[in-house]
Design an enzyme around this catalytic site. Structure first.
Site, PDB file in Angstrom:
ATOM      1  CG  ASP A  92      -0.176  -0.108   2.529  1.00  0.00           C
ATOM      2  OD1 ASP A  92       0.668  -1.020   2.654  1.00  0.00           O
ATOM      3  OD2 ASP A  92      -0.408   0.715   3.441  1.00  0.00           O
ATOM      4  CD  GLU A 146       4.097   0.993   6.974  1.00  0.00           C
ATOM      5  OE1 GLU A 146       4.830   1.399   7.889  1.00  0.00           O
ATOM      6  OE2 GLU A 146       3.692   1.734   6.046  1.00  0.00           O
ATOM      7  CD  GLU A 147       2.509   4.299   4.246  1.00  0.00           C
ATOM      8  OE1 GLU A 147       2.533   4.934   5.332  1.00  0.00           O
ATOM      9  OE2 GLU A 147       3.505   4.206   3.509  1.00  0.00           O
TER      10      GLU A 147
END
Length: 474
Positions: free
Chosen positions: A61, A128-129
């Protein structure tokens, strides 16, 4: 597992198709398990199952691009435009280059007939973001069930790279991450018509509480043995641009408190370095009031803390509680913090002050990866960095680039992988990204990676897999 049934997650399917088409040998030789639908777990089985595997991580992502900034990009942010020198677009540095770099290295090794002795695992999350609760968290559960605790020789995920510091090129693998805690400060007081205001409204009291935060930053000290201390030692020993006084202070700091404090004074002139050392605070969100003629019955703000590797969530909470206690008393506010009454809950009060966690319970600082002389994984990674850097430039010698332990300024998917290995590194082998920082353009406009840097990154991953495969000491 976090829910991934909403259509927004389906955007990863075309990426998966692209990976399958672009890396056919990888997909025909590695075992792929899709975890929580969009997480990718590849296993390249080695011939010796007794050896602990190497774990490589990279997330799929990217952060979004604000509509209002699209015109500021030199090339469209999702075009992947190559201008002959650089590849432009969101994710080119964070972290598509990591994922594609790993896969490119393995595809090339397969083309050349390489067969690993040691198993290699690729774990690729997809959120992850936004903290990794659906992606890396699910992958961690899968890997713990399949491989067990402390099953991997070492883990490499995204991180900072190398840059010139004080006249010397220094690479800084992150051997730890700071913790984090978001604290909500909420004030309530009686409402009413704004034509008959009290001496202080909820917003006014909140403002004074926030000023109290900014007037009182956390006390910061350099601690012997910490990742930032080790980084300062390395710079003082190897970087020619470091002042003679700082070199002397750091030389004596190991056994002299006075020298350590003197070194602090010089080092903390660099605010970024100081922020890496200590617990920080940033007022990021504030809210209150609904009409211009109505007194605000409540107002709140959120303070983001990044917790020092030598501190904890508990210590951060205690400090915040004590910081605001006198103001709560001055305003006659009933004070509750993190579920406990700080003031007398039965005493009459004008309003309330409540501290609570926001966006989760917080994250403790990561365990610190060993980096001493007897830490084989760190030594192997250091040698790999030096070899890839030198080979790409056709130079030799061990002093062209220095490798120093350090920490990441933010958090990565490794927050979920602590049980998999004691040897976790956050490093991306990108130039211009040192000291715990990321390359320019990350999370903002005009993110780009030079094709030369990307080729060097692939060379780095190839060298790492080969070195780990050949090592008998891991």
């Amino acid at each position: 597992m976090g829910d991934v049934t909403e259509p927004v997650w389906e955007k990863f399917l075309p990426l998966h198709d692209y990976l399958k088409d672009s890396f056919p040998l990888l997909h025909s030789n590695l075992e792929l398990t899709k975890v929580n639908t969009y997480g990718l777990l590849y296993v390249w089985k080695g011939s010796d199952s007794a050896l602990k595997p190497l774990l490589l991580a990279a997330h799929q992502d990217v952060v979004p691009v604000l509509e209002t900034t699209i015109d500021e990009w030199q090339y469209p942010p999702f075009s992947g435009y190559f201008d002959g020198e650089s590849l432009w677009g969101r994710g080119s540095c964070d972290d598509k280059s990591g994922l594609i770099g790993i896969m490119s290295a393995i595809e090339s090794m397969l083309e050349n007939g390489f067969k690993p002795t040691r198993t290699v695992v690729i774990a690729s999350g997809f959120d992850e973001e936004v903290s990794g609760l659906r992606g890396a968290a699910s992958l961690a559960t899968e890997m713990l069930e399949r491989f067990g605790e402390n099953a991997f020789a070492m883990l490499l995920d995204e991180g900072s790279g190398y840059s010139e510091v004080y006249g010397r090129v220094i690479a800084v693998p992150g051997i730890a991450e700071k913790g984090s805690l978001n604290v909500r400060i909420k004030v309530t007081s009686p409402g009413g018509h704004s034509s008959l205001p009290p001496s202080r409204t909820s917003i006014g009291m909140l403002a004074e509480l926030l000023v109290q935060y900014e007037k009182n930053p956390f006390e910061v000290h350099l601690t012997r043995g910490s990742p930032t201390y080790r980084n300062a030692q390395c710079m003082a020993q190897h970087a020619p641009g470091v002042s003679s006084s700082l070199k002397e202070h750091m030389l004596r700091a190991e056994h002299c408190d006075g020298a350590l404090r003197a070194a602090e004074q010089e080092l903390f002139k660099n605010r970024a370095f100081m922020s890496l050392v200590g617990t920080t605070q940033a007022i990021d969100i504030v809210d209150g009031g609904i009409k211009v003629n109505a007194l605000p019955e409540q107002a709140w703000a959120i303070v983001n803390h990044r917790i020092s590797t030598e501190s904890s969530i508990a210590a951060t909470k205690v400090r915040d509680i004590e910081l605001l206690e006198s103001i709560a008393n001055d305003f006659n506010l009933s004070y509750m913090a993190f579920g406990s009454h700080i003031s007398n809950g039965d005493a009459p009060s004008y309003g309330t002050l409540t501290l609570s966690t926001a966006f989760g319970d917080g994250l403790e600082p990561a365990p610190v990866t060993p980096s001493g002389e007897d830490a084989v994984p760190f030594r192997l990674l250091s040698g790999t960095i030096k070899a890839a850097y030198n080979s790409h430039r056709n130079i030799s010698g061990s002093s062209a680039i220095i490798v120093s332990p350090g920490i990441m300024s933010g958090n990565t998917d490794t927050r979920f992988y602590w049980k998999l290995t004691d040897h976790i590194f956050r490093y991306g082998h990108l130039g211009g990204a040192g000291g715990g920082s990321l390359p320019s353009g990350v999370h903002t406009i005009n993110e780009a990676i030079s094709i030369d840097s990307f080729v060097e990154m692939i060379r780095f991953y190839t060298t790492l897999v080969l070195n780990v495969d050949e090592s008998s000491l891991l």
